[in-house]
Design an enzyme around this catalytic site. Structure first.
Site, PDB file in Angstrom:
ATOM      1  N   CYS A  28       0.949  -0.781   0.017  1.00 43.98           N
ATOM      2  CA  CYS A  28      -0.165   0.079   0.059  1.00 43.98           C
ATOM      3  C   CYS A  28       0.910   1.133   0.012  1.00 43.98           C
ATOM      4  CB  CYS A  28      -0.997   0.024   1.142  1.00 43.98           C
ATOM      5  SG  CYS A  28      -0.245  -0.190   2.512  1.00 43.98           S
ATOM      6  N   ARG A  61      -2.241  -1.135   5.600  1.00 44.89           N
ATOM      7  CA  ARG A  61      -3.419  -1.659   4.745  1.00 44.89           C
ATOM      8  C   ARG A  61      -3.054  -2.930   3.767  1.00 44.89           C
ATOM      9  NH1 ARG A  61      -5.046   3.530   0.969  1.00 44.89           N
ATOM     10  NH2 ARG A  61      -2.713   3.593   1.279  1.00 44.89           N
TER      11      ARG A  61
END
Length: 280
Positions: free
Chosen positions: A238, A243
């Site tokens: 990410c 994430r």
């Protein structure tokens, strides 16, 4: 949750409520918004501040084995303690912590399915009281970095036909339309775009509105529809790896993929490397 490959990696809010006073369970809150803990947290939970607690103070890296042992000891955690992680943003940083603690060999790790969102929606209790636990001696294993990818490894494997790179950012970040995320100046990069060949499967598509994970069938359809299967080597990324750690958790713990690595250098590193290949 028995439909998942490793249902033991998740607990629900009822389980947490039933174990609030269990001395063998330690709740750890890991939030993107590090001020939320002071606003209120699940009784008995300790605070993990990602800016401080698990970052090396000099190099861009995590704390080492000794650092983790000291951290866990301060929280009264032993090698037999069941750790339950939860947080905001559908468990971004909770999943990041799960991934990191897995490297150091802690066996009894769980995520609270739904995190703060689910706990709050059900009107369950919060407290501002900060718990204090008796110091323990914790023994971590040397970091197993087989679940971690580094930039040179990613670059070397770009032409591997069995590799599936998953960019879990938003479509706007992936396309290069968005260079800097609003309110995230520390996650900036010199260039926008994505790593060549990466498939865009935003992390958020794996979560329900209440913050819980989608069913195993839905998750298999999401990744299968992008030609990502358990037979592939998978690297997720990410901007800084939190994430993509969420996606790592989904693939390994919920779907049972065996060969998944999280590239935590992610776009803040790749997007600023001299002559790094980029697509838009």
């Amino acid at each position: 949750m028995s439909e998942y490959a490793h249902p033991e990696a998740l607990v629900d809010t009822n389980w947490v409520a039933d174990h609030l006073n269990d001395p063998n369970v330690r709740l750890i809150e890991a939030d993107e918004d590090v001020l939320l803990y002071e606003v209120g947290h699940i009784p008995g939970a300790v605070k993990l501040d990602w800016h401080v607690d698990v970052q090396d103070p000099l190099s861009r890296d995590f704390i080492d084995q000794e650092g983790l042992e000291k951290l866990f000891g301060n929280w009264g955690i032993t090698n037999d303690t069941t750790i339950v992680l939860y947080g905001d943003r559908n468990n971004w940083y909770a999943a990041y912590s799960y991934w990191l603690f897995t490297q150091y060999g802690h066996k009894n790790l769980k995520l609270l399915n739904g995190g703060r969102t689910k706990w709050e929606a059900e009107g369950r209790p919060y407290t501002k009281e900060v718990p204090h636990y008796e110091h323990t001696t914790y023994h971590a294993q040397p970091a197993d970095e087989s679940i971690r990818a580094f930039r040179d490894q990613v670059l070397a494997e770009l032409k591997n036909p069995n590799l599936r790179l998953i960019d879990v950012r938003s479509p706007q970040e992936y396309s290069g339309e968005l260079l800097h995320m609003v309110n995230y100046p520390q996650e900036g990069a010199q260039r926008a775009g994505h790593i060549p060949g990466a498939k865009n499967i935003p992390w958020a598509v794996t979560a329900n509105a209440d913050g819980t994970f989608k069913s195993a069938e839905e998750l298999r359809d999401i990744y299968g529809g992008k030609d990502v299967s358990p037979d592939n080597q998978v690297i997720s990324y990410c901007r800084i790896g939190e994430r993509s750690a969420h996606t790592w958790f989904v693939l390994t713990q919920l779907l049972g993929f065996q060969n998944v690595r999280n590239y935590d250098g992610s776009w803040t590193e790749w997007g600023s490397l001299v002559r790094s290949p980029i697509e838009r």
